[in-house]
Scaffold this motif. Structure first.
Motif, mmCIF file in Angstrom:
data_model
loop_
_atom_site.group_PDB
_atom_site.id
_atom_site.type_symbol
_atom_site.label_atom_id
_atom_site.label_comp_id
_atom_site.label_asym_id
_atom_site.label_seq_id
_atom_site.Cartn_x
_atom_site.Cartn_y
_atom_site.Cartn_z
ATOM 1 N N GLY A 19 0.823 -1.195 0.000
ATOM 2 C CA GLY A 19 0.000 0.000 0.000
ATOM 3 C C GLY A 19 0.863 1.253 0.000
ATOM 4 O O GLY A 19 2.074 1.197 0.223
ATOM 5 N N HIS A 20 0.225 2.374 -0.231
ATOM 6 C CA HIS A 20 0.916 3.661 -0.284
ATOM 7 C C HIS A 20 1.721 3.892 0.996
ATOM 8 O O HIS A 20 1.201 3.797 2.089
ATOM 9 N N GLY A 21 3.007 4.163 0.820
ATOM 10 C CA GLY A 21 3.885 4.464 1.940
ATOM 11 C C GLY A 21 4.540 3.250 2.570
ATOM 12 O O GLY A 21 5.423 3.400 3.417
ATOM 13 N N GLU A 22 4.140 2.046 2.170
ATOM 14 C CA GLU A 22 4.775 0.859 2.724
ATOM 15 C C GLU A 22 6.163 0.673 2.106
ATOM 16 O O GLU A 22 6.446 1.171 1.013
ATOM 17 N N LEU A 23 7.001 -0.072 2.814
ATOM 18 C CA LEU A 23 8.409 -0.201 2.456
ATOM 19 C C LEU A 23 8.765 -1.626 2.068
ATOM 20 O O LEU A 23 8.301 -2.578 2.689
ATOM 21 N N ILE A 24 9.632 -1.744 1.060
ATOM 22 C CA ILE A 24 10.221 -3.017 0.670
ATOM 23 C C ILE A 24 11.705 -2.761 0.407
ATOM 24 O O ILE A 24 12.071 -1.759 -0.206
ATOM 25 N N ALA A 25 12.549 -3.650 0.907
ATOM 26 C CA ALA A 25 13.997 -3.486 0.757
ATOM 27 C C ALA A 25 14.562 -4.507 -0.214
ATOM 28 O O ALA A 25 14.063 -5.625 -0.324
ATOM 29 N N THR A 113 19.534 -10.417 -2.581
ATOM 30 C CA THR A 113 20.131 -10.722 -3.879
ATOM 31 C C THR A 113 21.451 -11.454 -3.652
ATOM 32 O O THR A 113 21.877 -11.646 -2.514
ATOM 33 N N GLY A 114 22.111 -11.797 -4.720
ATOM 34 C CA GLY A 114 23.437 -12.393 -4.630
ATOM 35 C C GLY A 114 24.538 -11.346 -4.676
ATOM 36 O O GLY A 114 25.713 -11.693 -4.821
ATOM 37 N N GLU A 115 24.154 -10.073 -4.555
ATOM 38 C CA GLU A 115 25.129 -8.979 -4.673
ATOM 39 C C GLU A 115 26.241 -9.127 -3.647
ATOM 40 O O GLU A 115 26.008 -9.381 -2.480
ATOM 41 N N TRP A 116 27.462 -8.931 -4.114
ATOM 42 C CA TRP A 116 28.672 -9.127 -3.328
ATOM 43 C C TRP A 116 29.371 -7.791 -3.103
ATOM 44 O O TRP A 116 30.572 -7.735 -2.899
ATOM 45 N N THR A 117 28.630 -6.698 -3.162
ATOM 46 C CA THR A 117 29.172 -5.349 -3.020
ATOM 47 C C THR A 117 28.663 -4.730 -1.726
ATOM 48 O O THR A 117 27.452 -4.718 -1.494
ATOM 49 N N PRO A 118 29.553 -4.224 -0.873
ATOM 50 C CA PRO A 118 29.115 -3.615 0.382
ATOM 51 C C PRO A 118 28.166 -2.442 0.149
ATOM 52 O O PRO A 118 28.325 -1.670 -0.803
ATOM 53 N N TYR A 119 27.167 -2.324 1.014
ATOM 54 C CA TYR A 119 26.192 -1.230 1.049
ATOM 55 C C TYR A 119 25.228 -1.216 -0.130
ATOM 56 O O TYR A 119 24.493 -0.248 -0.324
ATOM 57 N N ALA A 120 25.182 -2.268 -0.935
ATOM 58 C CA ALA A 120 24.250 -2.329 -2.069
ATOM 59 C C ALA A 120 22.878 -2.736 -1.539
ATOM 60 O O ALA A 120 22.455 -3.886 -1.649
ATOM 61 N N ASN A 121 22.215 -1.762 -0.917
ATOM 62 C CA ASN A 121 20.913 -1.968 -0.296
ATOM 63 C C ASN A 121 20.049 -0.744 -0.563
ATOM 64 O O ASN A 121 20.551 0.378 -0.578
ATOM 65 N N VAL A 122 18.761 -0.969 -0.725
ATOM 66 C CA VAL A 122 17.827 0.141 -0.925
ATOM 67 C C VAL A 122 16.504 -0.222 -0.274
ATOM 68 O O VAL A 122 16.127 -1.402 -0.220
ATOM 69 N N ILE A 123 15.833 0.782 0.224
ATOM 70 C CA ILE A 123 14.449 0.628 0.694
ATOM 71 C C ILE A 123 13.583 1.473 -0.229
ATOM 72 O O ILE A 123 13.796 2.687 -0.345
ATOM 73 N N PHE A 124 12.644 0.818 -0.902
ATOM 74 C CA PHE A 124 11.704 1.529 -1.775
ATOM 75 C C PHE A 124 10.452 1.857 -0.968
ATOM 76 O O PHE A 124 9.937 1.022 -0.219
ATOM 77 N N VAL A 125 9.959 3.077 -1.157
ATOM 78 C CA VAL A 125 8.708 3.528 -0.552
ATOM 79 C C VAL A 125 7.646 3.451 -1.629
ATOM 80 O O VAL A 125 7.747 4.121 -2.664
ATOM 81 N N ALA A 126 6.633 2.623 -1.412
ATOM 82 C CA ALA A 126 5.576 2.440 -2.407
ATOM 83 C C ALA A 126 4.758 3.714 -2.586
ATOM 84 O O ALA A 126 4.405 4.385 -1.606
ATOM 85 N N GLY A 127 4.475 4.018 -3.837
ATOM 86 C CA GLY A 127 3.623 5.144 -4.163
ATOM 87 C C GLY A 127 2.267 4.656 -4.632
ATOM 88 O O GLY A 127 1.875 3.510 -4.368
ATOM 89 N N VAL A 128 1.561 5.520 -5.322
ATOM 90 C CA VAL A 128 0.274 5.155 -5.903
ATOM 91 C C VAL A 128 0.291 5.476 -7.391
ATOM 92 O O VAL A 128 0.982 6.390 -7.835
ATOM 93 N N ALA A 129 -0.468 4.721 -8.164
ATOM 94 C CA ALA A 129 -0.470 4.897 -9.621
ATOM 95 C C ALA A 129 -1.434 5.995 -10.062
ATOM 96 O O ALA A 129 -1.490 6.329 -11.230
ATOM 97 N N PHE A 130 -2.183 6.551 -9.142
ATOM 98 C CA PHE A 130 -3.107 7.641 -9.484
ATOM 99 C C PHE A 130 -2.691 8.880 -8.708
ATOM 100 O O PHE A 130 -1.955 8.813 -7.741
ATOM 101 N N SER A 131 -3.165 10.037 -9.133
ATOM 102 C CA SER A 131 -2.790 11.259 -8.416
ATOM 103 C C SER A 131 -4.001 12.022 -7.953
ATOM 104 O O SER A 131 -5.093 11.709 -8.201
#
Length: 131
Positions: A19-25, A113-131
C-alpha cells in the motif's frame, strides 16, 4: 503461468499487496535482516542475481514514491544511486548505514540478492499509480 514481469510468486504477491507508503527493501548478501521481517531470498551464488537486476525488475511493477539508501552507497556505489534515480524517477534519501539497518524494522519484506558489493541496499517507498 505468467507471461512477463516478476515470475517469483511470493515476490509478485508482496508487490501487489503493498500500500501507499509501505516499504520493501532490496539487499546484498550481507545485510542483517531483523527478526520477524519476511525474507525473500533470491541469492544463489555470489553476484547472482545482481542488486541492480533485481531492483530494475521490481521497478517494472512497483510505483515508487521515494527510496532510501545508506550514505556509504552514495560514496562507494560508483553510479548505483544515479541508476536508481533514473529507474525510480525520484531523487532518494540518504541516511547513515546504522540508521538504514534500524529502518529495516519497518519494511514489509527484504529481498536478498546475490550482490557481493558492500552497502548495495535500498528501501523503496511504495507510491500510488493515481494522483
Amino acid at each position: 503461468m505468467k507471461r512477463s514481469g516478476i515470475l517469483h510468486g511470493r515476490l509478485s504477491q508482496i508487490i501487489a499487496e503493498l500500500g501507499h507508503g509501505e516499504l520493501i527493501a532490496v539487499a546484498d548478501c550481507g545485510l542483517p535482516i531483523p527478526p520477524g521481517i519476511e525474507l525473500v531470498d533470491l541469492a544463489i551464488k555470489p553476484g547472482m542475481p545482481s542488486f541492480l537486476d533485481v531492483c530494475d525488475t521490481i521497478l517494472t511493477e512497483l510505483v515508487v514514491e521515494d527510496f532510501i539508501v545508506a550514505n556509504e552507497l552514495a560514496i562507494r556505489g560508483s553510479g548505483v544511486v544515479d541508476h536508481l534515480r533514473e529507474r525510480a524517477g525520484v531523487l532518494g534519501k540518504f541516511i547513515p548505514h546504522s540508521d538504514f539497518k534500524q529502518t529495516l524494522r519497518n519494511v514489509r519484506s527484504v529481498v536478498r540478492t546475490g550482490e557481493w558489493t558492500p552497502y548495495a541496499n535500498v528501501i523503496f517507498v511504495a507510491g500510488v499509480a493515481f494522483s
